[in-house]
Design an enzyme around this catalytic site. Structure first.
Site, PDB file in Angstrom:
ATOM      1  N   THR A  65       0.832  -1.209   0.000  1.00 24.32           N
ATOM      2  CA  THR A  65       0.000   0.000   0.000  1.00 24.32           C
ATOM      3  C   THR A  65       0.865   1.257   0.000  1.00 24.32           C
ATOM      4  O   THR A  65       0.633   2.177  -0.781  1.00 24.32           O
ATOM      5  CB  THR A  65      -0.930  -0.013   1.230  1.00 24.32           C
ATOM      6  OG1 THR A  65      -1.545  -1.304   1.317  1.00 24.32           O
ATOM      7  CG2 THR A  65      -1.990   1.052   1.129  1.00 24.32           C
ATOM      8  N   ARG A 114      -2.337   5.272   7.168  1.00 24.08           N
ATOM      9  CA  ARG A 114      -2.567   3.926   7.714  1.00 24.08           C
ATOM     10  C   ARG A 114      -2.376   4.025   9.215  1.00 24.08           C
ATOM     11  O   ARG A 114      -1.386   4.598   9.705  1.00 24.08           O
ATOM     12  CB  ARG A 114      -1.593   2.909   7.130  1.00 24.08           C
ATOM     13  CG  ARG A 114      -1.672   1.582   7.888  1.00 24.08           C
ATOM     14  CD  ARG A 114      -1.006   0.462   7.192  1.00 24.08           C
ATOM     15  NE  ARG A 114      -1.758   0.043   6.026  1.00 24.08           N
ATOM     16  CZ  ARG A 114      -1.512  -1.090   5.359  1.00 24.08           C
ATOM     17  NH1 ARG A 114      -0.549  -1.903   5.749  1.00 24.08           N
ATOM     18  NH2 ARG A 114      -2.238  -1.412   4.314  1.00 24.08           N
TER      19      ARG A 114
HETATM   20  N1   CP Z   1      -2.453  -5.539   1.190  1.00 22.55           N
HETATM   21  C1   CP Z   1      -1.797  -4.703   2.010  1.00 22.55           C
HETATM   22  O1   CP Z   1      -2.391  -3.801   2.617  1.00 22.55           O
HETATM   23  O2   CP Z   1      -0.458  -4.955   2.092  1.00 22.55           O
HETATM   24  P1   CP Z   1       0.568  -4.050   2.899  1.00 22.55           P
HETATM   25  O3   CP Z   1       0.258  -4.224   4.367  1.00 22.55           O
HETATM   26  O4   CP Z   1       1.925  -4.568   2.536  1.00 22.55           O
HETATM   27  O5   CP Z   1       0.367  -2.640   2.485  1.00 22.55           O
END
Ligand code: CP
Length: 324
Positions: A65, A114
């Site tokens: 992400t 995030r």
């Molecule tokens: N799919 C996903 O959110 O992967 P990451 O945690 O690596 O961003």
């Protein structure tokens, strides 16, 4: 039915798919289409977001992400900065809102966030003027992941409506599951969920999904499986007896898929626990679209950034490098 531009506008923030209409979801997916081609060029850049400043605030680990947002921003010619807990004053106790307000004082335009807490993206979006995009908040939603899953399914089947998609694994802790359920059901797919009862939310059927108690039931029913990681970092002890036992009962294995009435398309948002929820020969097999999902992630995030920044429907022009 014709849809007017005002009803397609996404608003200031993208917090989740729960609040989007089917027309808005289709609009984002259609907007992503011409952006796919930008990443295939020798010079992967268009000027659509030239002059915009975007901060990627990642308070939890991420590979796909974070990096695909950064690629999407750079391919749209935005200026980008990455902020993580480590190395920022968050590690000294500065709050989320204080952090964001200080960034806004430097005249930013958008924040991609995030965060480990459900609701963090909305909380921030309600308190700052910049656009906020949720890149995963606790167990709540991960809207761009679901959008890239939808785009990948649409690429593979030519439609979403009428598909049977089984989401398998740790549904309880999964923001990916929630966003997928909203997106798939709004676009007319049937959704099944499969996992140990300890990893299914108690009210999950209220979201319009069918519980498939055994992985064999999911495999017999579905056109596609979206296999989810066991989120060991969000679990206290006691959800499953052991990883080996989980793989024995719920693992997506080649032998199980061989007994399916048809070939199933296999998705996984990553990161994978190989040999736990999915075996390597399935993850790397001919029906896996796990890497195409990652490729589509860049185009979907370009589309979301472009639309939230006020891009119009003239996306093909933006992808050609002309002003929208
Ligand atoms: N799919 C996903 O959110 O992967 P990451 O945690 O690596 O961003």
């Amino acid at each position: 039915m014709p849809t007017d531009a005002a009803s397609l506008a996404l608003g200031k923030d993208l917090v989740g798919l729960e609040t989007l209409s089917p027309a808005q979801l289709r609009f984002i997916l259609d907007t992503a289409e011409p952006f796919k081609e930008v990443s295939e060029r020798a010079i992967k850049k268009v000027p659509a977001l030239r002059g915009k400043t975007i901060v990627n605030l990642f308070f939890e680990a991420s590979t796909r992400t974070r990096i695909s947002f950064e690629f999407a921003e750079k391919r749209l010619s935005a200026d980008t900065v990455n902020v993580a807990t480590q190395g920022s004053s968050v590690s000294k106790g500065e709050t989320l809102v204080d952090t964001a307000r200080n960034l806004e004082a430097m005249r930013i335009d958008m924040v991609v966030i995030r965060h480990g807490s459900s609701g963090a993206a909305k909380f921030l979006g309600d308190r700052i003027a910049s656009n906020v995009i949720n890149a995963g908040d606790g167990k709540h939603e991960h809207p761009t992941q679901a959008l890239l899953d939808l785009l990948t399914l649409r690429d593979k089947f030519g439609r979403i409506e009428g598909l049977k998609v089984a989401i398998c694994g740790d549904i309880l802790h999964s923001r990916v599951a929630r966003s997928n359920i909203w997106g798939l059901t709004k676009l007319g797919a049937e959704v099944g969920v499969c996992g140990p009862p300890s990893l299914l939310p108690r009210d999950i059927e209220e979201l319009g999904v069918t519980i498939l108690p055994r992985i064999e039931d999911a495999i017999a029913w579905a056109d596609a499986l979206n296999v989810l990681r066991l989120q060991l970092e969000r679990m206290q002890a006691g959800f499953i007896p052991s990883l080996r036992e989980y793989n024995r009962v719920f693992g997506v294995t080649r032998d199980r898929l061989a007994r399916a009435p048809k070939d199933l398309v296999i998705l996984h948002p990553g990161p994978m626990n190989r040999g736990v929820e999915i075996d390597s020969d399935v993850a790397d097999g001919e029906h896996s679209v796990i890497l195409p999902q990652v490729t589509n992630g860049v185009a979907v995030r370009m589309a979301v950034l472009y639309l939230l920044a006020g891009g119009t429907g003239a996306v093909a022009a933006a992808a050609r490098g002309e002003a929208a």
